[in-house]
Design a protein around this motif. Structure first.
Motif, mmCIF file in Angstrom:
data_model
loop_
_atom_site.group_PDB
_atom_site.id
_atom_site.type_symbol
_atom_site.label_atom_id
_atom_site.label_comp_id
_atom_site.label_asym_id
_atom_site.label_seq_id
_atom_site.Cartn_x
_atom_site.Cartn_y
_atom_site.Cartn_z
ATOM 1 N N ASP A 132 0.850 -1.107 -0.161
ATOM 2 C CA ASP A 132 0.104 0.036 -0.031
ATOM 3 C C ASP A 132 0.812 1.296 -0.047
ATOM 4 N N TYR A 133 2.005 1.173 0.786
ATOM 5 C CA TYR A 133 2.756 2.562 0.728
ATOM 6 C C TYR A 133 3.972 2.485 -0.215
ATOM 7 N N ALA A 134 4.263 1.484 -0.914
ATOM 8 C CA ALA A 134 5.388 1.539 -1.745
ATOM 9 C C ALA A 134 5.165 2.746 -2.650
ATOM 10 N N THR A 135 3.898 3.088 -3.464
ATOM 11 C CA THR A 135 3.932 4.031 -4.370
ATOM 12 C C THR A 135 3.900 5.436 -3.641
ATOM 13 N N ARG A 136 3.095 5.415 -2.358
ATOM 14 C CA ARG A 136 3.093 6.941 -1.930
ATOM 15 C C ARG A 136 4.387 7.089 -1.208
ATOM 16 N N LEU A 137 5.195 6.222 -0.745
ATOM 17 C CA LEU A 137 6.525 6.729 -0.422
ATOM 18 C C LEU A 137 7.513 7.208 -1.584
ATOM 19 N N ALA A 138 7.145 6.513 -2.857
ATOM 20 C CA ALA A 138 7.974 6.980 -4.005
ATOM 21 C C ALA A 138 7.552 8.524 -4.376
ATOM 22 N N ALA A 139 6.225 8.469 -4.161
ATOM 23 C CA ALA A 139 5.845 9.820 -4.430
ATOM 24 C C ALA A 139 6.244 11.003 -3.516
ATOM 25 N N HIS A 140 6.356 10.625 -2.388
ATOM 26 C CA HIS A 140 6.784 11.544 -1.164
ATOM 27 C C HIS A 140 8.272 11.950 -1.388
ATOM 28 N N ARG A 141 9.045 10.933 -1.812
ATOM 29 C CA ARG A 141 10.613 11.135 -2.150
ATOM 30 C C ARG A 141 10.445 12.223 -3.367
ATOM 31 N N ASP A 142 9.918 11.895 -4.339
ATOM 32 C CA ASP A 142 9.831 12.862 -5.549
ATOM 33 C C ASP A 142 9.356 14.106 -5.223
ATOM 34 N N ALA A 143 8.278 14.341 -4.351
ATOM 35 C CA ALA A 143 8.068 15.824 -3.785
ATOM 36 C C ALA A 143 8.968 16.574 -3.146
ATOM 37 N N ILE A 144 10.201 15.831 -2.532
ATOM 38 C CA ILE A 144 11.223 16.434 -2.002
ATOM 39 C C ILE A 144 12.215 16.827 -2.898
ATOM 40 N N GLN A 145 12.657 15.645 -3.591
ATOM 41 C CA GLN A 145 13.978 15.884 -4.462
ATOM 42 C C GLN A 145 13.652 16.476 -5.731
ATOM 43 N N LEU A 146 12.142 16.576 -6.151
ATOM 44 C CA LEU A 146 11.997 17.247 -7.199
ATOM 45 C C LEU A 146 11.188 18.782 -7.088
ATOM 46 N N ASN A 147 11.541 19.313 -5.776
ATOM 47 C CA ASN A 147 11.074 20.643 -5.271
ATOM 48 C C ASN A 147 12.188 21.540 -5.846
ATOM 49 N N PRO A 148 11.547 22.561 -6.674
ATOM 50 C CA PRO A 148 12.767 23.360 -7.353
ATOM 51 C C PRO A 148 13.231 24.311 -6.315
ATOM 52 N N ARG A 149 12.382 24.943 -5.568
ATOM 53 C CA ARG A 149 12.988 25.862 -4.615
ATOM 54 C C ARG A 149 13.990 25.344 -3.567
ATOM 55 N N LEU A 150 13.606 23.949 -3.225
ATOM 56 C CA LEU A 150 14.662 23.396 -2.377
ATOM 57 C C LEU A 150 16.013 23.106 -2.987
ATOM 58 N N PHE A 151 15.936 22.567 -4.312
ATOM 59 C CA PHE A 151 16.928 22.249 -5.142
ATOM 60 C C PHE A 151 17.902 23.645 -5.432
ATOM 61 N N ALA A 152 17.163 24.656 -5.908
ATOM 62 C CA ALA A 152 17.800 25.956 -6.016
ATOM 63 C C ALA A 152 18.827 26.377 -4.740
ATOM 64 N N ARG A 153 18.432 26.068 -3.539
ATOM 65 C CA ARG A 153 19.038 26.343 -2.510
ATOM 66 C C ARG A 153 20.368 25.641 -2.379
ATOM 67 N N ILE A 154 20.181 24.295 -2.627
ATOM 68 C CA ILE A 154 21.286 23.321 -2.421
ATOM 69 C C ILE A 154 22.236 23.555 -3.658
ATOM 70 N N GLU A 155 21.682 23.889 -4.823
ATOM 71 C CA GLU A 155 22.528 24.194 -5.862
ATOM 72 C C GLU A 155 23.380 25.526 -5.844
ATOM 73 N N ALA A 156 22.907 26.476 -5.069
ATOM 74 C CA ALA A 156 23.569 27.823 -4.946
ATOM 75 C C ALA A 156 24.711 27.482 -3.797
ATOM 76 N N LEU A 157 24.570 26.561 -2.796
ATOM 77 C CA LEU A 157 25.622 26.317 -1.849
ATOM 78 C C LEU A 157 26.574 25.392 -2.427
ATOM 79 N N TYR A 158 26.267 24.647 -3.636
ATOM 80 C CA TYR A 158 27.291 23.769 -4.133
ATOM 81 C C TYR A 158 28.043 24.695 -5.127
#
Length: 740
Positions: A132-158
């Protein structure tokens, strides 16, 4: 950053077989515990465990609490991520990278518990939660790692990491976070991100189904035997266990031979009845491709297709290119080069071994006045044991009385760790366990301080997936002030009630191997949890565990634990010497069955998207790939066939080569230990300080070179396995250094 990827992923597997132990009488058993009447019990997954080192309160977490904890954990982490991504302050290491490292604690506890229990003690409720949770957890991961604002902050630090005045570990953490987000698709356009989310969701669902099919098929394929006479060759304990297993299924008066999730099955080395050996072997290799409800061929085709599509989305030609870019190997060419360099030597050695076995069969049949027969895969283990006895004067049955499970664990595995690292172990019975077979130990440093808690779950059972693995219930972290809680899981057949658990040599080796993973987790001494313990490249993670295997037959260690289970008498020196003399026996077989599986993994994942076969072509592709890679010797099948190759449906996709890649490093390190005195505290302390404690905080090969002092070389591996490359045999030239 604690983002759950797959419910069955973050565990460290092992290639060999398994081991066992006595059950502590006072250890409480648990499963899903009903809530008491009256006021509802609090959900203990929503806060750190109050038990020592945050050890999980297994007896107070009903299965019904896991789903709500997953839901709350996802909501909490999304809120944490939103606060980081939308922070109006400029990105800093603390307000972005460290904040991510601190986040996701509730979800981490819940996913760790569910992942661990579905592997070690599955039940219908837990399997349903996993699905039941396999798909939901995959979507949760994507919601974090495909968040453009979050990535922009990480990229700026990088981009300005060198100017931030950070330490080496902090700079490496920024780099790892940045590349992790890149590999998740953070720079894709919106259409690409949408397709990535769909791929990840489907793959998570298919991965859960594959694992559940493998477990169900192992149980469904168990072989029923009607006659006691057919079991000739098994000892009384094994016969009793087979009878008990049959009785448990309502097959009174019959015998049940359970299967392990490998192609070869341990009982094939003992059973005299050739027809029964063939039945067991054929049942084993047919798993997952029988056209029944557990058939995995369509699933494999789909998963490989999705992986190839995801790789193309991210700019890679194949899934293998995508995976290897992040490993120490880096390229397909490096992996293929090593595998194809070793294959002819391994298969050649296996053919020579097979010729010796065929000669033995011919002699044996002639002595019985029976016609001979051609050596087949189901004959190999049986006749190799006969040949071992003929060549070296002993067989497994002579060893097993000296290899009682708990004695091997405490006076072998733990003893070696005490001699090398100064560790001390104390069994405890006051902590809850999820199954009564599980043993729990406090682990102390030489100075008396507590290092970790260690769980040993060593017996096979129908609710447990096959193989052997280590996992961490609690990761070490200086940032979170956490000490590790780690577990080893094996699949040693449990004897009938009151009988001793006597191990094969492979099971002993596996116990030492898995404890090497445990040491890697327990010795971790890093600040950030995403770098802790075994969070290293996949083709490096097996290296410390393989090094730990060297102590299994180290003379002083072997003498300490190899004692007769009835009398306590040590293994006779003459038998011990024979064991040591036979180290290279059957290495052609062992190397070939492993390398053929590793090559099969690469062939699947080096396929371009438009060349992946459909379900009805899966087994034909497997046969063609093995033949083209030179593994055209039917007497030695691959250790895993595609439909039950759990490693490559999990964290080892395009990475099963890691065992031999790591063994190159291991063989060099064993050589270093031996050249400097072997089992000595100063060497153990150096290995711990320079490598085992570092986790993923430094480049893997830099850690290796810091211990042995030179680049990895392939020659020590060849010498260990008794393999000689053709060009070496003819030209006599030294081997080139290998660069794993």
């Amino acid at each position: 950053m604690r983002i759950p990827f797959v419910l069955a992923a973050t565990v460290v597997l092992a290639a060999p077989v398994l081991a066992q132990t006595a059950t502590p009488a006072a250890a409480p058993t648990v499963a899903a515990t009903p809530a008491p009447t009256g006021a509802p019990s609090p959900n203990l997954l929503l806060a750190p465990s109050p038990l020592p080192l945050q050890y999980p309160p297994f007896d107070r977490i009903p299965d019904a609490d896991i789903g709500p904890a997953l839901d709350q954990g996802m909501a909490e982490q999304l809120a944490e991520v939103a606060a980081i991504a939308n922070n109006p302050a400029a990105p800093t290491f603390d307000n972005t990278i460290v904040a991510l490292e601190r986040g996701g604690r509730t979800l981490g506890r819940a996913t760790t518990l569910l992942m661990s229990l579905t592997g070690a003690d599955a039940n219908p409720a837990r399997l349903k939660l996993q699905a039941d949770y396999a798909t939901r957890l995959a979507a949760h991961r994507d919601a974090i790692q495909l968040n453009p604002r979050l990535f922009a902050r990480i990229e700026a630090l990088y981009q300005r990491r060198a100017a931030l005045g950070l330490g080496a570990q902090e700079q490496r953490l920024i780099e790892r976070q940045y590349h992790q987000f890149l590999r998740a698709g953070a720079k894709l356009d919106e259409d690409g991100k949408a397709r990535m989310k769909a791929i990840n969701a489907e793959m998570a669902q298919l991965g859960a189904r594959f694992n559940q099919n493998v477990l169900a098929e192992v149980n469904d394929s168990a072989v029923v035997v009607d006659s006691l006479e057919d079991l000739k060759g098994l000892d009384d304990e094994q016969v009793s266990a087979a009878a008990a297993a049959a009785k448990a299924r309502g097959l009174n008066g019959k015998y049940l031979i359970a299967l392990l999730n490998t192609t070869g099955q341990p009982v094939l080395a003992q059973l005299e009845n050739r027809a029964l050996r063939q039945r067991i072997y054929e049942a084993s290799v047919a798993r997952g491709s029988r056209g029944n409800g557990f058939d995995n061929t369509a699933l494999v085709s789909r998963v490989v297709t999705l992986r190839a599509e995801r790789a193309r989305l991210l700019g890679f030609a194949t899934h293998a290119d995508f995976v290897l870019k992040d490993e120490t190997a880096k390229t397909q060419q490096a992996v293929n080069g090593m595998l194809r360099q070793l294959a002819p030597a391994a298969v050649g050695a296996a053919r020579r071994e097979g010729a010796e076995l065929q000669a033995l069969i011919d002699r044996d049949q002639a002595a019985r006045h029976q016609p001979s027969f051609k050596l087949a895969a189901w004959d190999w283990s049986f006749y190799s044991e006969k040949l071992r006895a003929e060549k070296y004067g002993f067989d497994e049955s002579q060893l097993k009385p000296y290899l009682e499970m708990k004695n091997v664990l405490e006076n072998g595995v733990f003893y070696a760790a005490g001699q090398l690292y100064g560790l001390r172990f104390k069994e405890r019975h006051d902590l809850p366990v999820y199954h009564p077979d599980v043993l729990v130990y406090d682990v102390f440093n030489a100075d008396g301080s507590q290092l970790a808690i260690f769980l040993a779950d060593l017996y096979a059972r129908p609710s447990k997936r096959g193989g052997a693995w280590m996992n961490a219930y609690v990761d070490q972290s200086g940032l979170m002030n956490q000490k590790p809680v780690v577990a080893n899981h094996l699949n040693i057949p449990k004897p009938a009630e009151g009988k001793p658990t006597l191990l094969t040599w492979d099971e002993v080796t596996t116990m030492f191997h898995e404890f090497g993973h445990a040491l890697h987790g327990m010795f971790s001494n890093v600040k950030y949890p995403s770098m802790a313990g075994t969070k290293v490249p996949r083709d490096f993670v097996e290296y410390p565990s393989q090094v730990n295997e060297m102590w299994a037959d180290w003379p002083s260690v072997l003498a300490n634990y190899a004692r007769h289970y009835k009398t306590g008498e040590p293994m006779p020196r003459a038998l011990l010497d024979k064991v040591l003399a036979a180290r290279q026996f059957n290495q052609g077989f062992a190397t070939t069955e492993y390398l053929s599986a590793a090559s099969l993994d690469q062939r699947w994942h080096q396929l371009p998207l438009d060349q992946i076969p459909s379900a009805d072509g899966v087994m034909a592709f497997e046969a063609r790939a093995l033949r083209e890679e030179g593994y055209d010797y039917d007497a030695v099948p691959p250790r895993y066939r595609t439909p039950y190759f759990s490693h490559i449906m999990g964290g080892y996709a395009a990475g099963y080569y890691a065992y031999v890649w790591s063994e190159v490093l291991d063989a060099n390190t064993v050589q270093w230990f031996k050249a400097n005195g072997g089992l000595k505290r100063e060497l153990g302390d150096a290995f711990r300080a320079k490598l085992l404690s570092q986790g993923g905080s430094q480049d893997a090969l830099t850690l290796f070179r810091g211990v042995v002092g030179h680049e990895p070389q392939i020659q020590p591996l060849l010498e260990r396995r008794g393999l000689v490359l053709e060009k070496t045999r003819t030209a006599g030239s030294p081997q080139q250094a290998a660069q794993p």
